[in-house]
Design a protein around this motif. Structure first.
Motif, short mmCIF file in Angstrom:
data_model
loop_
_atom_site.label_atom_id
_atom_site.label_comp_id
_atom_site.label_asym_id
_atom_site.label_seq_id
_atom_site.Cartn_x
_atom_site.Cartn_y
_atom_site.Cartn_z
N UNK A 121 0.73 -1.38 0.04
CA UNK A 121 -0.01 0.16 0.00
C UNK A 121 0.74 1.32 -0.08
N UNK A 122 2.11 1.14 0.31
CA UNK A 122 3.06 2.32 0.11
C UNK A 122 3.09 2.52 -1.49
N UNK A 123 3.42 4.12 -1.37
CA UNK A 123 3.56 4.50 -2.96
C UNK A 123 4.40 5.78 -2.81
N UNK A 124 5.74 5.31 -2.31
CA UNK A 124 6.94 6.10 -2.29
C UNK A 124 7.87 5.76 -2.92
N UNK A 125 7.79 4.94 -4.40
CA UNK A 125 8.75 4.72 -5.32
C UNK A 125 8.24 5.42 -6.76
N UNK A 126 9.40 5.83 -7.28
CA UNK A 126 9.00 6.22 -8.75
C UNK A 126 9.39 5.09 -9.70
N UNK A 127 8.48 4.50 -10.43
CA UNK A 127 8.71 3.41 -11.28
C UNK A 127 8.74 4.16 -12.53
N UNK A 128 10.10 3.37 -13.26
CA UNK A 128 10.41 3.86 -14.57
C UNK A 128 10.50 2.39 -15.62
N UNK A 129 9.45 2.33 -16.15
CA UNK A 129 9.38 1.17 -17.11
C UNK A 129 10.68 1.13 -17.95
N UNK A 130 11.01 0.04 -17.98
CA UNK A 130 12.29 -0.27 -19.00
C UNK A 130 12.07 -1.42 -19.99
N UNK A 131 12.09 -1.27 -21.35
CA UNK A 131 11.95 -2.08 -22.35
C UNK A 131 13.32 -2.36 -23.06
N UNK A 132 13.71 -3.77 -23.05
CA UNK A 132 15.16 -4.21 -23.91
C UNK A 132 14.81 -4.28 -25.26
N UNK A 133 15.53 -3.63 -26.12
CA UNK A 133 15.34 -3.81 -27.59
C UNK A 133 16.77 -4.35 -28.02
N UNK A 134 16.75 -5.84 -28.21
CA UNK A 134 17.95 -6.42 -28.49
C UNK A 134 17.76 -7.32 -29.63
N UNK A 135 19.08 -7.34 -30.49
CA UNK A 135 19.23 -8.42 -31.46
C UNK A 135 19.04 -7.69 -32.69
N UNK A 136 19.49 -8.60 -33.74
CA UNK A 136 19.23 -8.02 -35.08
C UNK A 136 17.84 -7.77 -35.59
N UNK A 137 17.79 -6.64 -36.38
CA UNK A 137 16.14 -6.28 -36.52
C UNK A 137 15.88 -7.01 -37.83
N UNK A 138 14.64 -7.55 -37.60
CA UNK A 138 13.88 -8.03 -38.69
C UNK A 138 14.02 -9.32 -39.08
N UNK A 139 15.37 -9.86 -38.14
CA UNK A 139 15.59 -11.24 -38.54
C UNK A 139 14.62 -12.17 -37.76
N UNK A 140 15.21 -13.63 -37.65
CA UNK A 140 14.45 -14.59 -36.97
C UNK A 140 13.83 -15.53 -37.75
N UNK A 141 13.48 -16.77 -36.96
CA UNK A 141 12.93 -17.81 -37.67
C UNK A 141 11.63 -18.25 -36.69
N UNK A 142 11.37 -19.67 -37.10
CA UNK A 142 10.22 -20.18 -36.26
C UNK A 142 10.48 -20.51 -34.78
N UNK A 143 11.78 -20.65 -34.44
CA UNK A 143 12.30 -20.73 -33.22
C UNK A 143 12.79 -19.59 -32.41
N UNK A 144 13.48 -18.68 -33.12
CA UNK A 144 14.20 -17.51 -32.69
C UNK A 144 13.63 -16.28 -33.24
N UNK A 145 13.00 -15.43 -32.48
CA UNK A 145 12.27 -14.27 -32.98
C UNK A 145 13.41 -12.98 -33.26
N UNK A 146 13.41 -12.28 -34.25
CA UNK A 146 14.37 -11.33 -34.23
C UNK A 146 13.56 -10.00 -33.65
N UNK A 147 14.21 -8.97 -33.63
CA UNK A 147 13.64 -7.77 -33.10
C UNK A 147 12.85 -6.89 -34.41
N UNK A 148 11.47 -6.74 -34.31
CA UNK A 148 10.60 -6.09 -35.11
C UNK A 148 9.81 -5.34 -34.50
#
Length: 285
Positions: free
Chosen positions: A13-40
């Motif tokens: 119930x405490x609200x004394x933190x300033x939350x900063x959302x973080x998004x990780x954008x990693x890997x080759x862009x646009x690549x990938x296949x059925x097992x491994x997703x690329x960044x898109x």
């Protein structure tokens, strides 16, 4: 009095933190296949939407670690970030890890500020197309190449046929057009701080320390340190990830995975991995 009472409240119930959302954008862009997703855009859209939807967050932090890839997907991700930042009225802080090069740097300039490690690799503002020619190989093993088209330019730059100078010049004209789009985008975001350097848009890349001098990035800094300095000791980064699906893949928007596609795509998975490894290796990683 209220602050005194708040100290006795249960932690949830405490609200004394300033939350900063973080998004990780990693890997080759646009690549990938059925097992491994690329960044898109498909793989990045969900975590980006979730991050910018946190109303009380004063900013969204992006961790970028990408050697580049598809210019289209790079620009789509860039545009989605800027659209969300404008809509939700939030600052965007970018933190580069090992590399933000080529399309990775195109995404990075979506940030209002870009922070790097002194040894990060930044830049490579250019366009490249690479492949192999197999004309001599098929002659040696006695393979007869048969191609039938409607449209005389349908198979330009076919790796199993000799190169045609006219086709090469046409490809270069497309690259120049894409390069100009990239340059215009960088100038629109950082034109007021960019150094007057002839190598800036040559495809060359630099360390984070030199990139600061060139105006490509703003300062040296790590995520936790910058957030604490900017928003106080109670600033708390919160990693936002896409939900996991089949085989641990990150969920994406509008993309299905059927058994037929899985089997069909396995052959291309190895090629995709080799191409991605080559992208990273270009920057000594």
């Amino acid at each position: 009095m209220f602050s005194t009472l708040r100290s006795y409240l249960p932690k949830p119930f405490k609200n004394d933190k300033t939350i900063i959302p973080v998004v990780r954008l990693q890997g080759a862009i646009g690549g990938g296949g059925p097992i491994k997703s690329g960044l898109s855009l498909a793989t990045a859209a969900i975590p980006l939407e979730k991050a910018f939807a946190i109303k009380k967050a004063p900013a969204v932090a992006l961790i970028i670690n990408s050697p580049g890839g598809s210019p289209v997907q790079s620009r789509l991700i860039f545009k989605r970030i800027r659209d969300l930042a404008k809509e939700k009225e939030k600052d965007v802080l970018v933190f580069v890890e090992d590399v933000a090069a080529s399309g990775g740097y195109m995404i990075a300039v979506a940030g209002d500020e870009i922070f790097v490690d002194p040894s990060s690799i930044v830049g490579s503002i250019g366009v490249v197309a690479a492949g192999f020619g197999f004309t001599e190989m098929i002659k040696k093993i006695g393979v007869d190449r048969r191609v039938y088209t409607a449209g005389e330019k349908k198979v330009i730059l076919d790796p199993f046929q000799p190169e045609v100078e006219e086709d090469i010049e046409y490809l270069k004209s497309l690259q120049l057009d894409i390069h100009e789009t990239f340059i215009d985008l960088v100038k629109s975001r950082r034109g007021d701080v960019l150094a007057d350097d002839p190598d800036l848009f040559s495809g060359k890349f630099w360390t984070g320390r030199t990139a600061i001098q060139l105006g490509l990035v703003d300062a040296i800094g790590d995520l936790r340190g910058v957030l604490k300095e900017r928003y106080g000791d109670k600033a708390e980064p919160k990693l936002i990830s896409a939900p996991r699906g089949l085989f641990g893949r990150k969920a994406s928007v509008g993309v299905g995975l059927g058994a037929g596609r899985l089997v069909e795509g396995l052959g291309g998975e190895l090629i995709s991995s080799v191409e991605e490894r080559a992208l990273w290796a270009r920057y000594g990683l």
